[in-house]
Design a protein around this motif. Structure first.
Motif, PDB file in Angstrom:
ATOM      1  N   HIS A  12      82.420 -85.849  13.684  1.00  0.00           N
ATOM      2  CA  HIS A  12      82.365 -84.559  13.340  1.00  0.00           C
ATOM      3  C   HIS A  12      81.623 -84.531  12.026  1.00  0.00           C
ATOM      4  CE1 HIS A  12      86.097 -84.276  15.990  1.00  0.00           C
ATOM      5  NE2 HIS A  12      85.141 -84.311  16.709  1.00  0.00           N
ATOM      6  N   ARG A  13      80.336 -84.624  12.072  1.00  0.00           N
ATOM      7  CA  ARG A  13      79.827 -84.330  10.819  1.00  0.00           C
ATOM      8  C   ARG A  13      78.198 -84.615  11.154  1.00  0.00           C
ATOM      9  NH1 ARG A  13      81.102 -89.122   6.358  1.00  0.00           N
ATOM     10  NH2 ARG A  13      79.661 -90.684   7.243  1.00  0.00           N
ATOM     11  N   PHE A  14      77.304 -83.932  10.274  1.00  0.00           N
ATOM     12  CA  PHE A  14      75.956 -84.199  10.238  1.00  0.00           C
ATOM     13  C   PHE A  14      75.841 -85.115   9.101  1.00  0.00           C
ATOM     14  CE2 PHE A  14      75.973 -80.821  13.413  1.00  0.00           C
ATOM     15  CZ  PHE A  14      74.871 -80.720  14.104  1.00  0.00           C
ATOM     16  N   GLU A  15      74.766 -86.140   9.348  1.00  0.00           N
ATOM     17  CA  GLU A  15      74.419 -87.006   8.126  1.00  0.00           C
ATOM     18  C   GLU A  15      73.131 -86.709   7.704  1.00  0.00           C
ATOM     19  OE1 GLU A  15      77.807 -90.254   9.315  1.00  0.00           O
ATOM     20  OE2 GLU A  15      75.842 -90.479   9.805  1.00  0.00           O
ATOM     21  N   ILE A  16      72.812 -87.117   6.341  1.00  0.00           N
ATOM     22  CA  ILE A  16      71.513 -87.198   6.243  1.00  0.00           C
ATOM     23  C   ILE A  16      71.118 -88.604   5.523  1.00  0.00           C
ATOM     24  CG2 ILE A  16      71.832 -86.478   3.775  1.00  0.00           C
ATOM     25  CD1 ILE A  16      69.094 -84.789   4.102  1.00  0.00           C
ATOM     26  N   LEU A  17      69.986 -89.052   6.055  1.00  0.00           N
ATOM     27  CA  LEU A  17      69.544 -90.453   5.539  1.00  0.00           C
ATOM     28  C   LEU A  17      68.265 -90.158   4.719  1.00  0.00           C
ATOM     29  CD1 LEU A  17      70.076 -92.345   9.135  1.00  0.00           C
ATOM     30  CD2 LEU A  17      71.692 -92.248   7.155  1.00  0.00           C
ATOM     31  N   VAL A  18      68.393 -91.008   3.512  1.00  0.00           N
ATOM     32  CA  VAL A  18      67.132 -90.915   2.842  1.00  0.00           C
ATOM     33  C   VAL A  18      66.624 -92.237   2.809  1.00  0.00           C
ATOM     34  CG1 VAL A  18      66.237 -90.442   0.379  1.00  0.00           C
ATOM     35  CG2 VAL A  18      68.196 -89.031   1.433  1.00  0.00           C
ATOM     36  N   ASP A  19      65.488 -92.517   3.220  1.00  0.00           N
ATOM     37  CA  ASP A  19      64.837 -93.830   3.355  1.00  0.00           C
ATOM     38  C   ASP A  19      65.924 -94.786   3.881  1.00  0.00           C
ATOM     39  OD1 ASP A  19      62.499 -92.996   2.126  1.00  0.00           O
ATOM     40  OD2 ASP A  19      63.281 -93.185   0.271  1.00  0.00           O
ATOM     41  N   ASP A  20      66.510 -94.435   5.096  1.00  0.00           N
ATOM     42  CA  ASP A  20      67.536 -95.103   5.812  1.00  0.00           C
ATOM     43  C   ASP A  20      68.758 -95.476   5.060  1.00  0.00           C
ATOM     44  OD1 ASP A  20      65.704 -95.256   8.112  1.00  0.00           O
ATOM     45  OD2 ASP A  20      64.678 -97.369   7.109  1.00  0.00           O
ATOM     46  N   ALA A  21      69.138 -94.886   3.979  1.00  0.00           N
ATOM     47  CA  ALA A  21      70.325 -94.652   3.274  1.00  0.00           C
ATOM     48  C   ALA A  21      71.134 -93.746   3.569  1.00  0.00           C
ATOM     49  CB  ALA A  21      70.302 -95.300   1.746  1.00  0.00           C
ATOM     50  N   LEU A  22      72.428 -93.751   3.901  1.00  0.00           N
ATOM     51  CA  LEU A  22      73.316 -92.461   3.738  1.00  0.00           C
ATOM     52  C   LEU A  22      73.557 -91.874   2.517  1.00  0.00           C
ATOM     53  CD1 LEU A  22      75.014 -90.811   5.629  1.00  0.00           C
ATOM     54  CD2 LEU A  22      76.933 -92.110   5.191  1.00  0.00           C
ATOM     55  N   ALA A  23      72.802 -90.493   2.631  1.00  0.00           N
ATOM     56  CA  ALA A  23      73.040 -89.861   1.255  1.00  0.00           C
ATOM     57  C   ALA A  23      73.876 -88.819   1.172  1.00  0.00           C
ATOM     58  CB  ALA A  23      71.379 -89.279   1.072  1.00  0.00           C
ATOM     59  N   GLY A  24      74.345 -88.128   2.461  1.00  0.00           N
ATOM     60  CA  GLY A  24      75.177 -87.271   2.271  1.00  0.00           C
ATOM     61  C   GLY A  24      75.663 -86.792   3.698  1.00  0.00           C
ATOM     62  N   PHE A  25      76.589 -85.802   3.950  1.00  0.00           N
ATOM     63  CA  PHE A  25      76.901 -85.362   4.998  1.00  0.00           C
ATOM     64  C   PHE A  25      77.604 -83.927   5.139  1.00  0.00           C
ATOM     65  CE2 PHE A  25      80.779 -87.465   3.244  1.00  0.00           C
ATOM     66  CZ  PHE A  25      81.780 -86.208   3.556  1.00  0.00           C
ATOM     67  N   THR A  26      77.686 -83.065   6.015  1.00  0.00           N
ATOM     68  CA  THR A  26      78.325 -82.052   6.029  1.00  0.00           C
ATOM     69  C   THR A  26      79.262 -81.921   7.360  1.00  0.00           C
ATOM     70  OG1 THR A  26      78.097 -79.556   6.107  1.00  0.00           O
ATOM     71  CG2 THR A  26      76.431 -80.736   7.446  1.00  0.00           C
ATOM     72  N   ALA A  27      80.535 -81.830   7.082  1.00  0.00           N
ATOM     73  CA  ALA A  27      81.687 -82.016   8.224  1.00  0.00           C
ATOM     74  C   ALA A  27      81.957 -80.902   8.625  1.00  0.00           C
ATOM     75  CB  ALA A  27      82.960 -82.600   7.273  1.00  0.00           C
ATOM     76  N   TYR A  28      82.299 -80.774   9.968  1.00  0.00           N
ATOM     77  CA  TYR A  28      82.834 -79.684  10.788  1.00  0.00           C
ATOM     78  C   TYR A  28      84.026 -80.037  11.733  1.00  0.00           C
ATOM     79  CZ  TYR A  28      80.339 -82.153  14.666  1.00  0.00           C
ATOM     80  OH  TYR A  28      79.869 -82.888  15.595  1.00  0.00           O
ATOM     81  N   VAL A  29      84.694 -78.793  11.952  1.00  0.00           N
ATOM     82  CA  VAL A  29      85.581 -79.016  12.913  1.00  0.00           C
ATOM     83  C   VAL A  29      85.466 -78.209  14.230  1.00  0.00           C
ATOM     84  CG1 VAL A  29      87.936 -78.391  13.305  1.00  0.00           C
ATOM     85  CG2 VAL A  29      87.360 -79.114  11.222  1.00  0.00           C
ATOM     86  N   PRO A  30      85.177 -78.915  15.384  1.00  0.00           N
ATOM     87  CA  PRO A  30      84.818 -78.130  16.551  1.00  0.00           C
ATOM     88  C   PRO A  30      85.915 -77.122  16.993  1.00  0.00           C
ATOM     89  CG  PRO A  30      85.396 -80.354  17.097  1.00  0.00           C
ATOM     90  CD  PRO A  30      85.528 -80.267  15.672  1.00  0.00           C
ATOM     91  N   ARG A  31      85.529 -75.891  17.394  1.00  0.00           N
ATOM     92  CA  ARG A  31      86.620 -74.869  17.897  1.00  0.00           C
ATOM     93  C   ARG A  31      85.892 -74.257  18.862  1.00  0.00           C
ATOM     94  NH1 ARG A  31      87.715 -70.407  13.703  1.00  0.00           N
ATOM     95  NH2 ARG A  31      88.605 -72.070  12.347  1.00  0.00           N
ATOM     96  N   GLY A  32      86.122 -74.659  20.170  1.00  0.00           N
ATOM     97  CA  GLY A  32      85.553 -74.081  21.332  1.00  0.00           C
ATOM     98  C   GLY A  32      83.879 -74.316  21.215  1.00  0.00           C
TER      99      GLY A  32
END
Length: 95
Positions: A12-32
């Motif tokens: 439940h998140r979008f992730e950002i890869l920088v030069d193939d390394a996980l650099a961060g994410f933004t998490a969400y909760v699906p509600r409908g």
């Protein structure tokens, strides 16, 4: 430096890869039909490099492409949308 933003539905998140390394994410909760964004995190190694903004921009662009809507509880995402009001149409008011 190349950025890639991908959704990770299992976490439940979008992730950002920088030069193939996980650099961060933004998490969400699906509600409908709405994704409620709750938290954004960028790894210390990637602070002050525009990674957080690239993550939010990539996330919002993908949400717009899908025709989805969001609610924003995350202060970082809220501040980004305030600075970039062209994304405000994606946001539904919190009840």
């Amino acid at each position: 430096m190349s950025f890639l933003v991908e959704e990770n539905p299992a976490k439940h998140r979008f992730e950002i890869l920088v030069d193939d390394a996980l650099a961060g994410f933004t998490a969400y909760v699906p509600r409908g039909e709405v994704l409620v964004f709750t938290h954004t995190e960028v790894d210390d190694r990637f602070q002050n490099m525009g990674v957080g903004s690239a993550l939010i921009r990539g996330t919002l662009d993908q949400i717009r492409e899908r025709g989805d809507r969001i609610a924003v509880q995350c202060p970082f995402m809220r501040a980004f949308i305030e600075r970039h009001p062209d994304y405000a149409d994606l946001v539904i008011p919190e009840p």
